[in-house]
Design a protein around this motif. Sequence first.
Motif, PDB file in Angstrom:
ATOM      1  N   UNK A 113     -47.116 -54.858  -1.384  1.00 17.42           N
ATOM      2  CA  UNK A 113     -47.197 -53.402  -1.461  1.00 17.42           C
ATOM      3  C   UNK A 113     -46.385 -52.901  -2.668  1.00 17.42           C
ATOM      4  N   UNK A 114     -46.843 -53.219  -3.878  1.00 13.77           N
ATOM      5  CA  UNK A 114     -46.035 -52.819  -5.033  1.00 13.77           C
ATOM      6  C   UNK A 114     -46.007 -51.293  -5.179  1.00 13.77           C
ATOM      7  N   UNK A 115     -44.859 -50.761  -5.441  1.00 14.94           N
ATOM      8  CA  UNK A 115     -44.757 -49.313  -5.604  1.00 14.94           C
ATOM      9  C   UNK A 115     -43.582 -48.962  -6.511  1.00 14.94           C
ATOM     10  N   UNK A 116     -43.482 -47.693  -6.832  1.00 18.99           N
ATOM     11  CA  UNK A 116     -42.414 -47.282  -7.752  1.00 18.99           C
ATOM     12  C   UNK A 116     -41.154 -46.890  -6.984  1.00 18.99           C
ATOM     13  N   UNK A 117     -40.063 -47.549  -7.342  1.00 24.81           N
ATOM     14  CA  UNK A 117     -38.788 -47.300  -6.675  1.00 24.81           C
ATOM     15  C   UNK A 117     -37.794 -46.731  -7.693  1.00 24.81           C
ATOM     16  N   UNK A 118     -37.158 -45.633  -7.342  1.00 20.31           N
ATOM     17  CA  UNK A 118     -36.060 -45.142  -8.175  1.00 20.31           C
ATOM     18  C   UNK A 118     -34.756 -45.543  -7.498  1.00 20.31           C
ATOM     19  N   UNK A 119     -33.897 -46.222  -8.243  1.00 19.89           N
ATOM     20  CA  UNK A 119     -32.597 -46.615  -7.704  1.00 19.89           C
ATOM     21  C   UNK A 119     -31.532 -45.724  -8.330  1.00 19.89           C
ATOM     22  N   UNK A 120     -30.687 -45.171  -7.493  1.00 21.86           N
ATOM     23  CA  UNK A 120     -29.627 -44.266  -7.946  1.00 21.86           C
ATOM     24  C   UNK A 120     -28.305 -44.981  -7.693  1.00 21.86           C
ATOM     25  N   UNK A 121     -27.704 -45.502  -8.754  1.00 22.82           N
ATOM     26  CA  UNK A 121     -26.454 -46.257  -8.587  1.00 22.82           C
ATOM     27  C   UNK A 121     -25.529 -45.982  -9.748  1.00 22.82           C
ATOM     28  N   UNK A 122     -24.319 -46.487  -9.640  1.00 23.74           N
ATOM     29  CA  UNK A 122     -23.329 -46.221 -10.693  1.00 23.74           C
ATOM     30  C   UNK A 122     -22.652 -44.894 -10.382  1.00 23.74           C
ATOM     31  N   UNK A 123     -23.344 -43.811 -10.714  1.00 26.34           N
ATOM     32  CA  UNK A 123     -22.851 -42.473 -10.397  1.00 26.34           C
ATOM     33  C   UNK A 123     -21.476 -42.141 -10.952  1.00 26.34           C
TER      34      UNK A 123
END
Length: 584
Positions: A113-123
């Motif tokens: 199920x390939x899809x677009x993921x946004x990862x929010x890290x660091x910050x």
Amino acid sequence: MNLLLENKINAAMADIFNQLGLDTRFAFVKVSDRPDLSDFQCNGALALAKTAHKNPREIAAAIVSELQKCDFVETLSVDGPGFINIKLKNEFIAQNTDKIAQDERLGCGTTENPHRVVLDYGGPNVAKEMHVGHLRSGVIGEAIRRIERFIGNDVIGDVHLGDWGTPMGMILAEIMRQDGNLDKVTTYDIAQITEFYKRANIRCKEDETAKETARKITAALQDGDAVLRAAWQHLRNESVKAIKENYAKLDVNFDLWWGESDAHETCGKIVELARQKGVSKVDNGAVIIRLEEGNKPKPPVILVKSDGGYTYHTTDIATIKMRVDDLKAQEIVYFTDSRQALHFEQVFEGVQKLGIAPNVGLKHIVFGTVNGADGKPFKTRDGGVMNLETLIEMSKDKVRQSLPKAGEIEGYGEAEIEKMVSQIAVAAIKFQDLKNTINSGYVFELDDFAKFEGKTGPYIQYAIARINSVLRKAQANGLEPANVVLQAPEERTLALKLAQLHNVVMRAHQEKEPSIIADYTYSLAQTFSTFYNACPIMSAGNTALASSRLRLAKLVRDVLTLMLYLLGIEAPEVMLKAENKGEE
Ligand code: ARG
């Protein structure tokens, strides 16, 4: 390609279950809990017996009598109340190992199920020193970014810079207090900017009017005051430069450098949308979304404060809208410590009420804190927050003690040694972090992290370097890797372990848990070590056995290197050690 040994067994099982009229949902095996008895086991008969009101051993016996006909089966038994234990033929495992060794993904499949993921890290935040919390978020985020990309998702890593809150007004106010205006602002470097922030912080804690001034300046900045914006832009640029340098040292990377400020315009739209949809209320001059329905009352989302400014809630909600509308995110995952748990619950509920992210998975992954020996969040000796740069330098100093000095070994001058120092120091820090489950905290203990033995990054790097050295020797002797033949039990155990890669990576992806990869990596390195002690390669002569063992060794090297890569760690080709003044 997914080259799990289970695939072939499961396919045969499904046929047999069909043939016997059994529910095929139970036609699967798992790696055996009793490796002394079997390689794989199927517990389906037990589950089926309950609904069919039959004796599970009878069902198991019927399955086994069919399974016996399969060419990959060595031995079969029905044990206990009805477990089916399956031992595979060596040739079958060996052939599969050959396929894995020749597969460019080493037997690892991709997501269905390939899809677009946004990862929010660091910050990290503008003008504030990065601390160990920003380290963990960056290290975990980078690992997840690599894992998600490897399994076939389309990943965007966004740093989500803290560049829009009251601290911005505080610094600008502090500069104006000293200089009378903002004319000199562009001459200040990151060290000076950080100093201004520290002073502003102390002042605003003690002085209510200073706080009020800072708030007003923040509001004016957000409203678009040109002079404030230009000054702020410089603070932001300088900070981003410093942050990039810091994260680069740790090989933590981002695809986007958006910040809270980029959401400003959308914040206005969110407030308008909330009003139109009737989900917000004006309360004492502030605009809020109430969340107290259900049995667990929660403080409201505050969209606009009574002074007119937006909040951390507003920027996060607006950013979600941008990620969905502009980046086409189908999943958004955040990595922070537990202090922001309530914040994200509020934001996600607010988003749901606004209906701006339908069918988008929103997840907040909470990590534990990095502690000192006293069990409290890790501090410097004088009690301040431990910043990232100091931490990396400390780790490098430690590693440098274990390596020969520049020039002591031919071909290893300053540059080569320092490169190795960085690679090992980063491995020490990152592996230590990632080997713990995300939600547990850990004690920062450099002496342990940087050891070349035990469950550490340098130990894995060392295992890889040892195999590299074997491969070089083999090449010099004209020995080539070739078809795997499994004779010794250590060879068999190693081949079975190598065939588990797909499951390991998929679990790490599904659970967003890099420690699953770290655990496997360590256990593979140990399994290899046992194999290597029992099954010599070079002294086996130029034989089919030596070539088979060489293929296994090379495959282990490739798998370990890939696993470290997924954790964000580089493996040096060669590792030196101070005590023997050279390569092992
Ligand atoms: N800047 C925040 C901090 O230092 C972390 C940001 C986390 N991400 C987010 N979208 N709120 O605590």
